[in-house]
Design a protein around this motif. Structure first.
Motif: not given
Length: 238
Positions: A78-88, A109-117, A172-179
């Motif tokens: 890995i040379h480098h990484m960038e993280c981002r949250l999709k803007s409003i 429940y419908e979008l899977t790219d809110i969090a991105g690396i 509240t416990g584990p929350r399965l989340t898409a990235v």
């Protein structure tokens, strides 16, 4: 040296509730429609905190893998990484394009790219090695894979896209989340940055855009050939 001095992880994480409220009010004023209000704003902020946690989980895994590769092979994939949250703004725009209700249920429940690396690797083999090793971890579930390296897009775009799911542990416990994880080489990222600039360049005429697009496609083919040759040199050097 037994650590990676090259990985640069760029963070762009959650906003506060007042910041989110101000952004939503600004967007609503421009578009003449009210988006989110009251409890929905608070829930949106909580969602962004969960997505931020998911990005941290996955990015930490990637950093650990990179360090392990370095210790074992004296090579950082890995040379480098960038993280981002999709803007409003981008989130609302995507919900509208998909003809989905503009609310937190649609986001969750419908979008899977809110969090991105975005993971920028040195060589093509590194892309696949990192992806395979990440996917093999016991708490990672791969929901979807799109391999634009094996089958580039018609415009020449190359990258490996994964949608992974990871548990975020809350009170509240584990929350399965898409990235969404995009893996590409330095050359692929270099090309994609210029193509992105061309795609959103609105102050040049269409004929020039088409000419540049064709030239970029030719560059994509040339870069793919050069990368393969450099990969062979790298492998031969051990």
């Amino acid at each position: 040296m037994l650590y990676n001095e090259y990985v640069i992880l760029e963070h762009d994480f959650t906003l506060t509730v007042p910041q989110i409220r101000a952004s939503i009010e600004r967007i609503s004023a421009v578009l003449g429609t009210t988006y989110f209000s009251g409890d929905e704003i608070i829930r949106y902020a909580e969602l962004m905190q969960v997505y931020s946690g998911a990005m941290r989980e996955v990015s930490t895994k990637l950093e650990n893998l990179d360090e392990e590769f370095h210790v074992r092979n004296f090579h950082n994939p890995i040379h480098h990484m960038e993280c981002r949250l999709k803007s409003i703004e981008s989130t609302i725009d995507k919900l509208k394009r998909k003809h989905l209700p503009i609310n937190c249920d649609s986001i969750e429940y419908e979008l899977t790219d809110i969090a991105g690396i975005r993971v920028i690797c040195n060589y093509i083999d590194d892309v696949y090695n990192v992806a395979q090793t990440l996917a093999a971890q016991s708490d990672i579930t791969v929901l979807r894979t799109k391999d634009y390296i094996a089958k580039p897009k018609p415009n020449g775009y190359r990258s490996l896209h994964l949608i992974v799911q990871v548990p975020v542990f809350l009170s509240t416990g584990p929350r399965l989340t898409a990235v969404e994880v995009q893996l590409r080489t330095i050359a692929m990222d270099y090309w994609a940055s210029l193509e992105h600039r061309l795609r959103y360049k609105n102050d040049i005429d269409e004929s020039r855009k088409l000419a540049h697009a064709q030239e970029l496609l030719d560059c994509a083919h040339d870069l793919a050939d050069i990368e393969q040759r450099m990969q062979h040199i790298h492998q031969d050097l051990g």
